[in-house]
Design an enzyme around this catalytic site. Structure first.
Site, PDB file in Angstrom:
ATOM      1  CB  SER A  63      -0.977  -0.119   1.120  1.00  0.00           C
ATOM      2  OG  SER A  63      -2.086  -1.037   0.785  1.00  0.00           O
ATOM      3  CE  LYS A  66      -4.439   1.792  -0.471  1.00  0.00           C
ATOM      4  NZ  LYS A  66      -4.066   0.551  -0.393  1.00  0.00           N
ATOM      5  CE1 TYR A 174      -5.304   2.306   2.839  1.00  0.00           C
ATOM      6  CE2 TYR A 174      -4.994  -0.010   3.970  1.00  0.00           C
ATOM      7  CZ  TYR A 174      -4.648   1.249   3.232  1.00  0.00           C
ATOM      8  OH  TYR A 174      -3.556   1.056   2.510  1.00  0.00           O
TER       9      TYR A 174
END
Length: 399
Positions: A63, A66, A174
């Site tokens: 992640s 991102k 999230y």
């Protein structure tokens, strides 16, 4: 001061690897606006091997991908090609098909209803779109467990077609919003996400090795992923990177090195200027790092829905947190030294980073251990961050 930090940081890495429970290997670095101040590695690539992890060893960035995808979206905003507040389905039509999960009927079928409004790209970027992850949401975990939904890690189109958990804009959760931002970027440009990232973000940063599909040499050098069992042992997972992913997952799919990620952090410290050219205009950076969630919407603690993937946890308990267009923001100072307004985030296999524009430093900590918020790795990161502030900021002249 950097030599003092090196001594302290080296000790943190050694202790994190050598303690019980420890981690197989860790790579960590710190940068200021101009250069890498520290980059080191400790331990081995795999717990069942002797090959050392090095600063050149690539890792699954997960992640931490991102923010790189978000940066590409901001480039398109600068070019006048992307409106963050228009329906995102204008650019990624499949997004318009998603419905809100209202529960399950008596035989376990999902009950779906239309959303109250259309999702915007701003909501995708700030995790307020209604999308979640199976790791942190029991309803998503149920859909995956009953094989109605492919896991997000499969990097398939079907894995993105999840129901919404709430109406867009209602709260923060999230999830896969920035995977969808990758689809938005592709819809705007008509190109694969990797092509856009290379041209708009990675090339001006001087990064040539980040990829969604590592080649044979990178695969051989990858740091292995490990699972910590309930007994505290570490077991290699032998996770193979995709050779040709159906979806280049903007939320979790990149592989690369810590040194290259420090280049990305440095660009955000330096008002959008990368090592090999400008990525974002200074005005874009200043706007992007402000709070973009409404005041009544806050980042909440994690609750594990899949214990092998993540523990329960929260970054800096008691510190209010919000979201910018690319990062979590701590709205108050943290015990480690971050001032209010610092940007940062993480990756599932215990990768963590921060970007402190006030003091002009940022850092990245990379292990490849599940579940998330592993006490040994996360505890080591907090020590590392605290050591950076003690040596590089809480001094009359940090350089």
């Amino acid at each position: 001061m950097t030599e003092d930090f090196k001594v302290k940081a080296d000790e943190v890495l050694r202790r994190t690897v050598g303690s019980t429970p420890g981690v197989p290997g860790v790579i960590a670095g710190v940068t200021d606006e101009h250069r890498t101040l520290y980059l080191s590695a400790e331990g081995v690539r795999r717990v069942d091997g002797a090959e050392p992890v090095t600063t050149d060893s690539p890792v699954a960035l997960l992640s931490t991908t991102k923010a790189i995808t978000a940066t590409a979206a901001l480039r398109l905003v600068e070019q006048g090609r992307l409106d963050l507040d228009a329906p995102a389905s204008r650019y990624a039509p499949d997004l318009g098909r998603l419905r809100v999960l209202a529960g399950f009927d008596q035989v376990g079928e999902p009950i779906l209803r239309p959303p109250a409004s259309q999702i915007t790209t701003r909501q995708l970027l700030t995790h307020s779109s209604g999308l979640g992850y199976e790791y942190f949401n029991a309803d998503y975990a149920r859909l995956v467990g009953e094989q109605r939904q492919p896991p997000i890690a499969t990097s398939t189109r079907a894995a993105l077609d999840t129901p919404l958990l709430f109406d867009p804009g209602a709260r923060w959760e999230y999830g896969s919003g920035i995977d969808w931002v990758g689809r938005v970027v592709e819809g705007v440009t008509g190109q694969r996400l990797s092509e856009v990232l290379d041209r708009e973000v990675l090339s001006p940063l001087g990064i040539t090795t980040m990829t969604f599909a590592p080649g044979p040499e990178q695969r051989r050098a990858l740091v292995g992923t490990h699972l910590r069992t309930q007994e505290g042992d570490l077991v290699p997972l032998d996770v193979e990177p995709p050779t040709s992913p159906e979806v280049e997952s903007g939320g979790h799919g990149l592989y690369g090195t810590v040194g290259d990620y420090l280049r990305f952090i440095r660009m955000w410290l330096n008002d959008g200027v990368g090592d090999h050219g400008r990525v974002l205009e200074a005005e874009t950076v200043r706007d992007a790092v402000r709070q973009h969630l409404p005041d009544h919407v806050e980042v909440t603690p994690f609750r594990s829905a899949i214990p092998t993937a993540t523990n329960d946890g929260e970054f800096y308990p008691g510190v209010r947190k919000s979201w910018s267009l690319a990062f979590m923001i701590n709205q108050e100072a943290t015990p480690t030294g971050r001032p209010a307004g610092t940007q940062g985030w993480a990756g599932l296999a215990n990768l963590y980073y921060w970007i402190d524009r006030e003091n002009g430093i940022g850092g990245f900590w990379a292990t490849q251990v599940l579940p998330f918020i592993d006490p040994a790795s996360y505890g080591g990161f907090l020590e590392f961050e605290r050591a950076a502030y003690d040596a590089l900021v809480r001094t009359p002249d940090r350089r």
